[in-house]
Design a protein around this motif. Structure first.
Motif, PDB file in Angstrom:
ATOM      1  N   VAL A  93     -26.377  66.854  24.530  1.00 44.83           N
ATOM      2  CA  VAL A  93     -26.401  68.119  23.905  1.00 44.83           C
ATOM      3  C   VAL A  93     -27.040  69.295  24.687  1.00 44.83           C
ATOM      4  CG1 VAL A  93     -26.706  69.350  21.708  1.00 44.83           C
ATOM      5  CG2 VAL A  93     -26.274  66.896  21.725  1.00 44.83           C
ATOM      6  N   ILE A  94     -26.331  70.078  25.053  1.00 48.52           N
ATOM      7  CA  ILE A  94     -26.889  71.197  25.925  1.00 48.52           C
ATOM      8  C   ILE A  94     -26.978  72.378  25.309  1.00 48.52           C
ATOM      9  CG2 ILE A  94     -26.636  72.318  28.174  1.00 48.52           C
ATOM     10  CD1 ILE A  94     -24.609  70.093  28.976  1.00 48.52           C
ATOM     11  N   PRO A  95     -28.162  72.877  24.811  1.00 48.96           N
ATOM     12  CA  PRO A  95     -28.370  74.149  24.091  1.00 48.96           C
ATOM     13  C   PRO A  95     -27.620  75.365  24.861  1.00 48.96           C
ATOM     14  CG  PRO A  95     -30.319  72.645  24.252  1.00 48.96           C
ATOM     15  CD  PRO A  95     -29.636  72.265  25.147  1.00 48.96           C
ATOM     16  N   PRO A  96     -27.286  76.448  24.139  1.00 48.24           N
ATOM     17  CA  PRO A  96     -26.645  77.802  24.900  1.00 48.24           C
ATOM     18  C   PRO A  96     -27.424  78.015  25.926  1.00 48.24           C
ATOM     19  CG  PRO A  96     -26.099  77.701  22.589  1.00 48.24           C
ATOM     20  CD  PRO A  96     -27.142  76.359  22.616  1.00 48.24           C
ATOM     21  N   ASP A  97     -28.675  78.060  25.762  1.00 47.78           N
ATOM     22  CA  ASP A  97     -29.555  79.044  26.765  1.00 47.78           C
ATOM     23  C   ASP A  97     -29.812  78.098  27.829  1.00 47.78           C
ATOM     24  OD1 ASP A  97     -31.226  77.037  24.908  1.00 47.78           O
ATOM     25  OD2 ASP A  97     -32.910  78.020  26.082  1.00 47.78           O
ATOM     26  N   LEU A  98     -29.285  76.847  27.995  1.00 43.47           N
ATOM     27  CA  LEU A  98     -29.557  76.143  29.117  1.00 43.47           C
ATOM     28  C   LEU A  98     -28.299  75.699  29.878  1.00 43.47           C
ATOM     29  CD1 LEU A  98     -31.886  73.192  27.819  1.00 43.47           C
ATOM     30  CD2 LEU A  98     -32.495  75.218  29.284  1.00 43.47           C
ATOM     31  N   ARG A  99     -27.119  76.233  29.543  1.00 46.10           N
ATOM     32  CA  ARG A  99     -25.785  75.886  29.814  1.00 46.10           C
ATOM     33  C   ARG A  99     -25.573  76.466  31.398  1.00 46.10           C
ATOM     34  NH1 ARG A  99     -22.597  76.468  24.384  1.00 46.10           N
ATOM     35  NH2 ARG A  99     -23.639  74.712  23.404  1.00 46.10           N
ATOM     36  N   ARG A 115     -35.884  69.620  26.741  1.00 43.74           N
ATOM     37  CA  ARG A 115     -35.021  70.675  26.273  1.00 43.74           C
ATOM     38  C   ARG A 115     -33.862  70.589  25.929  1.00 43.74           C
ATOM     39  NH1 ARG A 115     -35.691  76.009  29.650  1.00 43.74           N
ATOM     40  NH2 ARG A 115     -34.855  76.696  27.509  1.00 43.74           N
ATOM     41  N   TYR A 116     -33.198  69.150  26.157  1.00 46.82           N
ATOM     42  CA  TYR A 116     -31.904  68.909  25.825  1.00 46.82           C
ATOM     43  C   TYR A 116     -31.999  67.383  25.124  1.00 46.82           C
ATOM     44  CZ  TYR A 116     -31.968  67.145  30.769  1.00 46.82           C
ATOM     45  OH  TYR A 116     -32.314  66.631  31.876  1.00 46.82           O
ATOM     46  N   TYR A 117     -30.902  66.959  24.485  1.00 46.66           N
ATOM     47  CA  TYR A 117     -30.922  65.834  24.012  1.00 46.66           C
ATOM     48  C   TYR A 117     -29.604  64.850  24.686  1.00 46.66           C
ATOM     49  CZ  TYR A 117     -29.759  62.073  20.341  1.00 46.66           C
ATOM     50  OH  TYR A 117     -29.810  61.007  19.742  1.00 46.66           O
ATOM     51  N   PHE A 118     -30.428  63.771  25.336  1.00 45.47           N
ATOM     52  CA  PHE A 118     -29.435  63.068  26.374  1.00 45.47           C
ATOM     53  C   PHE A 118     -29.707  61.479  26.000  1.00 45.47           C
ATOM     54  CE2 PHE A 118     -27.978  63.254  31.132  1.00 45.47           C
ATOM     55  CZ  PHE A 118     -26.946  62.205  30.875  1.00 45.47           C
ATOM     56  N   ARG A 119     -28.775  60.878  25.299  1.00 46.56           N
ATOM     57  CA  ARG A 119     -29.150  59.603  24.793  1.00 46.56           C
ATOM     58  C   ARG A 119     -27.735  58.847  25.134  1.00 46.56           C
ATOM     59  NH1 ARG A 119     -33.016  61.839  25.015  1.00 46.56           N
ATOM     60  NH2 ARG A 119     -34.680  61.910  23.421  1.00 46.56           N
ATOM     61  N   THR A 120     -28.096  57.375  25.248  1.00 46.13           N
ATOM     62  CA  THR A 120     -26.753  56.522  25.605  1.00 46.13           C
ATOM     63  C   THR A 120     -26.884  55.209  24.950  1.00 46.13           C
ATOM     64  OG1 THR A 120     -28.071  55.587  27.747  1.00 46.13           O
ATOM     65  CG2 THR A 120     -26.566  57.603  27.978  1.00 46.13           C
ATOM     66  N   THR A 121     -25.827  54.484  24.978  1.00 44.58           N
ATOM     67  CA  THR A 121     -26.064  53.039  24.385  1.00 44.58           C
ATOM     68  C   THR A 121     -25.370  51.851  25.326  1.00 44.58           C
ATOM     69  OG1 THR A 121     -23.597  53.632  23.476  1.00 44.58           O
ATOM     70  CG2 THR A 121     -25.733  54.113  21.938  1.00 44.58           C
ATOM     71  N   PRO A 122     -26.052  51.686  26.406  1.00 50.44           N
ATOM     72  CA  PRO A 122     -25.478  50.731  27.218  1.00 50.44           C
ATOM     73  C   PRO A 122     -25.212  49.251  26.743  1.00 50.44           C
ATOM     74  CG  PRO A 122     -27.597  51.897  28.011  1.00 50.44           C
ATOM     75  CD  PRO A 122     -27.445  52.105  26.627  1.00 50.44           C
ATOM     76  N   SER A 142     -32.332  56.962  27.847  1.00 50.85           N
ATOM     77  CA  SER A 142     -32.644  58.594  27.551  1.00 50.85           C
ATOM     78  C   SER A 142     -32.455  59.009  29.031  1.00 50.85           C
ATOM     79  CB  SER A 142     -34.156  58.795  27.160  1.00 50.85           C
ATOM     80  OG  SER A 142     -34.469  58.426  25.801  1.00 50.85           O
ATOM     81  N   GLY A 143     -31.681  59.976  29.013  1.00 51.44           N
ATOM     82  CA  GLY A 143     -31.032  60.402  30.347  1.00 51.44           C
ATOM     83  C   GLY A 143     -31.787  61.927  30.547  1.00 51.44           C
ATOM     84  N   TYR A 144     -31.640  62.004  32.154  1.00 55.21           N
ATOM     85  CA  TYR A 144     -32.185  63.250  32.418  1.00 55.21           C
ATOM     86  C   TYR A 144     -31.725  63.528  33.941  1.00 55.21           C
ATOM     87  CZ  TYR A 144     -35.807  60.147  34.687  1.00 55.21           C
ATOM     88  OH  TYR A 144     -35.971  59.165  35.313  1.00 55.21           O
ATOM     89  N   LEU A 145     -31.781  64.826  34.183  1.00 55.21           N
ATOM     90  CA  LEU A 145     -31.031  65.034  35.573  1.00 55.21           C
ATOM     91  C   LEU A 145     -32.139  65.058  36.685  1.00 55.21           C
ATOM     92  CD1 LEU A 145     -29.556  68.622  34.340  1.00 55.21           C
ATOM     93  CD2 LEU A 145     -28.329  66.531  34.994  1.00 55.21           C
ATOM     94  N   VAL A 146     -31.511  64.474  37.780  1.00 59.24           N
ATOM     95  CA  VAL A 146     -32.457  64.525  38.992  1.00 59.24           C
ATOM     96  C   VAL A 146     -31.619  65.114  40.309  1.00 59.24           C
ATOM     97  CG1 VAL A 146     -33.586  62.278  38.295  1.00 59.24           C
ATOM     98  CG2 VAL A 146     -31.396  62.008  39.484  1.00 59.24           C
ATOM     99  N   GLU A 147     -32.356  65.294  41.442  1.00 61.49           N
ATOM    100  CA  GLU A 147     -31.563  66.018  42.388  1.00 61.49           C
ATOM    101  C   GLU A 147     -30.435  65.033  43.096  1.00 61.49           C
ATOM    102  OE1 GLU A 147     -32.685  68.072  46.579  1.00 61.49           O
ATOM    103  OE2 GLU A 147     -34.153  67.139  45.403  1.00 61.49           O
TER     104      GLU A 147
END
Length: 158
Positions: A93-99, A115-122, A142-147
């Motif tokens: 879930v990406i809030p509008p101000d982060l898109r 600042r965002y919700y990033f969840r998975t069910t492996p 719990s996910g997050y962005l990396v380079e």
């Protein structure tokens, strides 16, 4: 009124399974979906570690509300050579101000994951006798962005 058939089974508990980094290719728009192809990566945890093999990916769908619906399939090779199929759904879930910032591939990994919700069910599948225990594991991530890609902290639901 509470249904008398409801039982107290306690809260779900988790244990750290591994951290995984997935390196991604340039996204490919395919109709209503976008393929984020996996080109490699690594995973490491207390009971297993290894590499993410190229060829899998996320056939993601973006909803108008800014939520990305995940549909991921990856192949892992453990440190001892076993192959493991990893699949998961989830929501980012990406809030509008982060898109706008998330769309910037050069800097999006700098956004605070809180600042965002990033969840998975492996879920896992393997034919390896040494790793057969994975076939009965339900995970949460719990996910997050990396380079260059994405990462997850994956836990086993006990």
């Amino acid at each position: 009124m509470t249904d008398p058939r409801i039982k107290d089974v306690g809260e779900a508990r988790t244990a750290h399974l591994f951290d995984i980094v997935v390196d991604l290719a340039e996204p490919l728009p395919i109709g209503p979906r976008v393929l984020f192809g996996a080109v490699g990566g690594t995973f490491d945890g207390p009971r297993l570690r290894g590499d993410v093999l190229p060829g899998g990916g996320d056939w993601a769908q973006f909803r108008p509300d800014g939520t990305m619906v995940l549909d991921v399939r990856l192949t892992l090779r453990t440190h001892d050579g076993a192959l493991v199929h990893l699949s998961y759904g989830g929501r980012w879930v990406i809030p509008p101000d982060l898109r706008e910032g998330v769309a910037d591939r050069a800097r999006r990994h700098e956004i605070d994951p809180a600042r965002y919700y990033f969840r998975t069910t492996p879920l896992f599948e393997t034919g390896s006798p040494d790793h057969a225990w994975l076939n009965n594991v339900v995970g949460v991530g719990s996910g997050y962005l990396v380079e260059g890609g994405i990462a997850y902290r994956v836990s086993e639901v006990l």
